[in-house]
Write an enzyme that holds these catalytic residues in place. Sequence first.
Site, PDB file in Angstrom:
ATOM      1  N   HIS A 163      40.056  69.071   6.248  1.00 19.46           N
ATOM      2  CA  HIS A 163      38.891  69.487   7.044  1.00 19.46           C
ATOM      3  C   HIS A 163      38.708  70.998   7.072  1.00 19.46           C
ATOM      4  O   HIS A 163      37.667  71.485   7.494  1.00 19.46           O
ATOM      5  CB  HIS A 163      39.025  68.949   8.469  1.00 19.46           C
ATOM      6  CG  HIS A 163      38.840  67.464   8.530  1.00 19.46           C
ATOM      7  ND1 HIS A 163      37.667  66.883   8.924  1.00 19.46           N
ATOM      8  CD2 HIS A 163      39.672  66.446   8.197  1.00 19.46           C
ATOM      9  CE1 HIS A 163      37.782  65.570   8.850  1.00 19.46           C
ATOM     10  NE2 HIS A 163      38.996  65.275   8.413  1.00 19.46           N
ATOM     11  N   ASP A 372      35.427  78.848   8.061  1.00 21.82           N
ATOM     12  CA  ASP A 372      35.359  77.507   8.649  1.00 21.82           C
ATOM     13  C   ASP A 372      35.228  76.482   7.524  1.00 21.82           C
ATOM     14  O   ASP A 372      34.467  76.712   6.584  1.00 21.82           O
ATOM     15  CB  ASP A 372      34.123  77.413   9.569  1.00 21.82           C
ATOM     16  CG  ASP A 372      34.368  76.559  10.798  1.00 21.82           C
ATOM     17  OD1 ASP A 372      35.190  75.625  10.703  1.00 21.82           O
ATOM     18  OD2 ASP A 372      33.738  76.820  11.843  1.00 21.82           O
TER      19      ASP A 372
END
Length: 475
Positions: A163, A372
């Site tokens: 992720h 991110d």
Amino acid sequence: MEQRAIERLVVISNRVAVPKARGVAGAQGGLAGALNAALREHGGIWFGWSGQESEDADGNINLQRTGGVTTATMDLSHRDIDEYYNGYANATLWPLFHYRLDLTRYERETGRGYERVNELFAERVTPLIEEDDLVWVHDYHLMPLGERLRARGVKNRIGFFLHIPWPPTRLFVSLPFHERLVKTMLEYDLIGFQNGEWRESFLHYCRKELGAEVEEDTGTIRYEGRTTVARAYPIGIDWEHFQTEGAAEAAQVAQQRLIESTRHRTAMIGVDRLDYSKGLPERIDGIGRFFDQHPERVRDLVFIQIAPPSREDVESYQQIRMLLEQKTGQINGARSEVDLVPIRYVNRGYSHAELYGFFRAAKIGLVTPLRDGMNLVAKEYVAAQDPEDPGVLILSRFAGAAQQLEAAGAGAVLVNPYSPDDIAHAIRIALDMPLAERKARYQAMIGTIRDDNVQAWTRRFCEDLARARIGRRLA
Ligand code: ADQ
């Protein structure tokens, strides 16, 4: 025996979130919603840590069936949590994978704890895996788990999804035993990344440091007789669920509350877990710069930052909280008037319905992580906008989402989150942007946010995993 249309899914992740808790994602992050959606579609089991600490962890698995999803959880001991979760996962891998070598700690003890807990996961979950199950392992906490499962004789197709970003090789090699870690990952049949950039870094590492045979186009990696495929699967939001939440009364109440409290000023919003990867102090610096350059506009703009604390046992997280409070206080001290305060900093979580309302009331969404994997808040912000009067998304070029949302220069306003001038400039552009341009930018983004949603993400990953050849020895 009757053939199953789709294979049962065994999802394994660090934490397991029971479906009913889904409305309040809070500090839990974007993972929870995504996995619940996957399991509802396939049926199966979600295995992981309960989030509880217990010293007599004697192998008890707590099985629960809630909302069509079976969860199986185990407790961990104080030492395991300290070394595996707070230590190696969150003080070594998380900062390193977010390019923060300065915050990365290398402790042999925590590395051992990480391996020990991965072994524990393998031991406990193996009896729950049936012959045709697809096994899907999630995130940086469990990178070596595939190899541990293979060592226990699990022959199923096993996939892994990361992720967070995969760092460039030059950074990654600072991790002691980096080769050992990546070799364990090559026991997976399929490895998913959020975007092409992270996938490329992984392939580069495999070729350069391991000498693996790598096919760039297909992402096929051949190493010591095994084959693994690495592909990009950008995660999306649960569009329908989010829209349903947005139609709830709580969303409208939240929207009204924000509009009334900001009166004639434009509301700009940031919603993040309190994490140094999210670029919060840098964001405040950018806002400070905007007010320095345009002091008169303190009457036009109010910034609302919602940031519930997370990982409070890790020192670097305590520091970020203090820094943020300090910076917010400085700007408010310098710029407030008796009747206005330019920055509202709220240290708590809200339900998705309330967030929807806040997003819709805010005419600027400020999402500026330093790094991110994807960033679902950016997508949620756009998803909550009124198509006839949409707000502007200011997005860090270093969020995985930037690749999708910039859409030929017409979607989000991209910024360098390290540059206060860049952020200040983007805020001015957003504040003054005419309706026609706001609509055009919104239209450029909304299709991919609606269609490339979390269900599509799950489907793509699971279909590829079901098709994967189990990477047995080729010889
Ligand atoms: P996170 O780092 O947690 O996820 P993100 O993708 O933005 O980041 O997901 C956050 C989720 O939590 C969103 O659904 C958001 O609405 C919710 N949330 C955040 N703050 C909240 C608050 N104050 N109150 C309530 N809810 C809040 C990790 C990776 C990301 C990746 C996701 C999914 O770091 O890059 O996008 O996993 O893969």
